[in-house]
Design a protein around this motif. Structure first.
Motif, PDB file in Angstrom:
ATOM      1  N   ILE A 198      -7.885  25.370  37.371  1.00  0.00           N
ATOM      2  CA  ILE A 198      -7.571  24.019  37.819  1.00  0.00           C
ATOM      3  C   ILE A 198      -7.227  23.197  36.588  1.00  0.00           C
ATOM      4  O   ILE A 198      -7.985  23.206  35.614  1.00  0.00           O
ATOM      5  N   PRO A 199      -6.089  22.518  36.578  1.00  0.00           N
ATOM      6  CA  PRO A 199      -5.714  21.702  35.410  1.00  0.00           C
ATOM      7  C   PRO A 199      -6.839  20.749  35.011  1.00  0.00           C
ATOM      8  O   PRO A 199      -7.446  20.101  35.863  1.00  0.00           O
ATOM      9  N   SER A 200      -7.141  20.699  33.723  1.00  0.00           N
ATOM     10  CA  SER A 200      -8.237  19.875  33.239  1.00  0.00           C
ATOM     11  C   SER A 200      -7.940  18.387  33.405  1.00  0.00           C
ATOM     12  O   SER A 200      -6.789  17.958  33.425  1.00  0.00           O
ATOM     13  N   LYS A 201      -8.995  17.603  33.547  1.00  0.00           N
ATOM     14  CA  LYS A 201      -8.910  16.142  33.679  1.00  0.00           C
ATOM     15  C   LYS A 201      -8.018  15.719  34.835  1.00  0.00           C
ATOM     16  O   LYS A 201      -7.261  14.761  34.755  1.00  0.00           O
ATOM     17  N   ASN A 202      -8.095  16.470  35.936  1.00  0.00           N
ATOM     18  CA  ASN A 202      -7.312  16.108  37.110  1.00  0.00           C
ATOM     19  C   ASN A 202      -8.057  15.052  37.919  1.00  0.00           C
ATOM     20  O   ASN A 202      -9.214  15.252  38.295  1.00  0.00           O
ATOM     21  N   PRO A 203      -7.434  13.919  38.187  1.00  0.00           N
ATOM     22  CA  PRO A 203      -8.120  12.832  38.902  1.00  0.00           C
ATOM     23  C   PRO A 203      -8.545  13.204  40.319  1.00  0.00           C
ATOM     24  O   PRO A 203      -9.412  12.553  40.899  1.00  0.00           O
ATOM     25  N   SER A 204      -7.932  14.257  40.897  1.00  0.00           N
ATOM     26  CA  SER A 204      -8.280  14.653  42.263  1.00  0.00           C
ATOM     27  C   SER A 204      -9.707  15.171  42.358  1.00  0.00           C
ATOM     28  O   SER A 204     -10.327  15.111  43.421  1.00  0.00           O
ATOM     29  N   LEU A 205     -10.245  15.692  41.241  1.00  0.00           N
ATOM     30  CA  LEU A 205     -11.578  16.281  41.276  1.00  0.00           C
ATOM     31  C   LEU A 205     -12.649  15.223  41.508  1.00  0.00           C
ATOM     32  O   LEU A 205     -13.431  15.306  42.445  1.00  0.00           O
ATOM     33  N   ASN A 206     -12.704  14.230  40.638  1.00  0.00           N
ATOM     34  CA  ASN A 206     -13.638  13.121  40.804  1.00  0.00           C
ATOM     35  C   ASN A 206     -15.040  13.611  41.157  1.00  0.00           C
ATOM     36  O   ASN A 206     -15.639  13.222  42.174  1.00  0.00           O
ATOM     37  N   LEU A 207     -15.583  14.508  40.320  1.00  0.00           N
ATOM     38  CA  LEU A 207     -16.861  15.139  40.604  1.00  0.00           C
ATOM     39  C   LEU A 207     -18.010  14.416  39.914  1.00  0.00           C
ATOM     40  O   LEU A 207     -17.898  13.995  38.776  1.00  0.00           O
ATOM     41  N   GLU A 208     -19.138  14.300  40.625  1.00  0.00           N
ATOM     42  CA  GLU A 208     -20.317  13.696  40.030  1.00  0.00           C
ATOM     43  C   GLU A 208     -20.983  14.661  39.048  1.00  0.00           C
ATOM     44  O   GLU A 208     -21.541  14.257  38.041  1.00  0.00           O
ATOM     45  N   SER A 209     -20.928  15.960  39.370  1.00  0.00           N
ATOM     46  CA  SER A 209     -21.534  16.979  38.511  1.00  0.00           C
ATOM     47  C   SER A 209     -20.542  18.120  38.318  1.00  0.00           C
ATOM     48  O   SER A 209     -20.590  19.116  39.038  1.00  0.00           O
ATOM     49  N   PRO A 210     -19.624  17.984  37.348  1.00  0.00           N
ATOM     50  CA  PRO A 210     -18.582  18.991  37.138  1.00  0.00           C
ATOM     51  C   PRO A 210     -19.118  20.386  36.873  1.00  0.00           C
ATOM     52  O   PRO A 210     -18.491  21.385  37.247  1.00  0.00           O
ATOM     53  N   ASP A 211     -20.283  20.501  36.242  1.00  0.00           N
ATOM     54  CA  ASP A 211     -20.826  21.806  35.887  1.00  0.00           C
ATOM     55  C   ASP A 211     -21.225  22.639  37.110  1.00  0.00           C
ATOM     56  O   ASP A 211     -21.358  23.853  37.010  1.00  0.00           O
ATOM     57  N   SER A 212     -21.431  21.984  38.234  1.00  0.00           N
ATOM     58  CA  SER A 212     -21.862  22.706  39.438  1.00  0.00           C
ATOM     59  C   SER A 212     -20.708  23.391  40.162  1.00  0.00           C
ATOM     60  O   SER A 212     -20.933  24.204  41.056  1.00  0.00           O
ATOM     61  N   GLY A 213     -19.471  23.062  39.806  1.00  0.00           N
ATOM     62  CA  GLY A 213     -18.315  23.686  40.444  1.00  0.00           C
ATOM     63  C   GLY A 213     -17.852  22.938  41.678  1.00  0.00           C
ATOM     64  O   GLY A 213     -18.303  21.825  41.966  1.00  0.00           O
ATOM     65  N   LEU A 214     -16.970  23.568  42.435  1.00  0.00           N
ATOM     66  CA  LEU A 214     -16.391  22.938  43.621  1.00  0.00           C
ATOM     67  C   LEU A 214     -17.318  23.134  44.819  1.00  0.00           C
ATOM     68  O   LEU A 214     -17.049  23.936  45.718  1.00  0.00           O
ATOM     69  N   VAL A 215     -18.390  22.381  44.849  1.00  0.00           N
ATOM     70  CA  VAL A 215     -19.433  22.582  45.862  1.00  0.00           C
ATOM     71  C   VAL A 215     -18.996  22.179  47.263  1.00  0.00           C
ATOM     72  O   VAL A 215     -19.590  22.624  48.255  1.00  0.00           O
ATOM     73  N   ASN A 216     -17.975  21.346  47.384  1.00  0.00           N
ATOM     74  CA  ASN A 216     -17.510  20.898  48.709  1.00  0.00           C
ATOM     75  C   ASN A 216     -16.265  21.627  49.192  1.00  0.00           C
ATOM     76  O   ASN A 216     -15.741  21.312  50.266  1.00  0.00           O
ATOM     77  N   ALA A 217     -15.785  22.576  48.407  1.00  0.00           N
ATOM     78  CA  ALA A 217     -14.546  23.271  48.766  1.00  0.00           C
ATOM     79  C   ALA A 217     -14.721  24.115  50.031  1.00  0.00           C
ATOM     80  O   ALA A 217     -15.790  24.684  50.272  1.00  0.00           O
TER      81      ALA A 217
END
Length: 207
Positions: A85-104
């Motif tokens: 996933i391209p870094s610093k993508n505004p679409s992510l907007n994650l509270e805890s980036p280290d946990s991964g895509l937990v809502n995917a």
């Protein structure tokens, strides 16, 4: 008779890009023509981007591999997807980036046209996009760029998803199958992570 395996098949043939297994040459040419009209996903597969256009998908595919190719019923096969996933993508907007895509989520749709011209309508299923053991014969494993298995797809660096599965011949009905895989980020804008379409001929023992 409708196969009792029909409602499970799309879940485990997810991420698929299966090279067709067809005896009649006309069927092979028809599927090849369909692929020529869409952009192919890189790797040894027969997947194309869709139903969401490639430029509207967040995930950058490094490759998508299927082994063995073509698949055969009653034999274990593997689908291997790698990318980032391209870094610093505004679409992510994650509270805890280290946990991964937990809502995917992963939505898998399938339809089939049988040799006699009859068909089954489109069926869709949505499951969490996470490492899962479906049963003793089907597993989805997600790994980070270090090769370590994780629960969710990483948001930084590259990652991969590996599916292993075996399709029981006795529960499969022969026909031309169409599969669509649509992974979503799970954010407010419902961003598409990746979306692939596959058309293939599968031989089964159910009549």
């Amino acid at each position: 008779m409708k196969s009792p395996f029909l409602h499970l098949l799309p879940l485990f043939v997810a991420l698929l890009a299966i090279t067709i297994h067809a005896n009649p040459q006309q069927k092979s040419l028809l599927i090849a023509d369909t692929m020529a009209e869409a952009e192919k996903v890189y790797g040894h597969n027969n997947a194309t981007y869709g139903p969401v256009p490639e430029d509207e998908q967040l995930f950058s595919v490094e490759f998508l591999e299927i082994a063995p190719t073509p698949i055969k019923a009653d034999r274990v096969f593997f689908a291997y997807l790698r990318g980032w996933i391209p870094s610093k993508n505004p679409s992510l907007n994650l509270e805890s980036p280290d946990s991964g895509l937990v809502n995917a989520t992963l939505k898998v749709s399938s339809s089939v046209i049988y040799p006699d011209g009859s068909s089954d309508p489109l069926r869709s299923y949505t499951i969490p996009f996470k490492s899962t053991a479906f049963n003793g014969l089907a597993h989805l494993a997600i790994r980070n760029e270090n090769g370590q298995q994780v629960d969710y797809f990483p948001t930084t660096g590259s990652g991969d998803a590996l599916l292993d599965f075996q399709i029981p011949y006795m529960f499969l009905r022969t026909g031309e199958w169409t599969f669509e895989v649509d992974a979503r980020l799970g954010n407010e804008s419902d961003t598409c992570l990746f979306a692939f379409r596959m058309v293939q001929w599968l031989e089964g023992g159910l009549r």
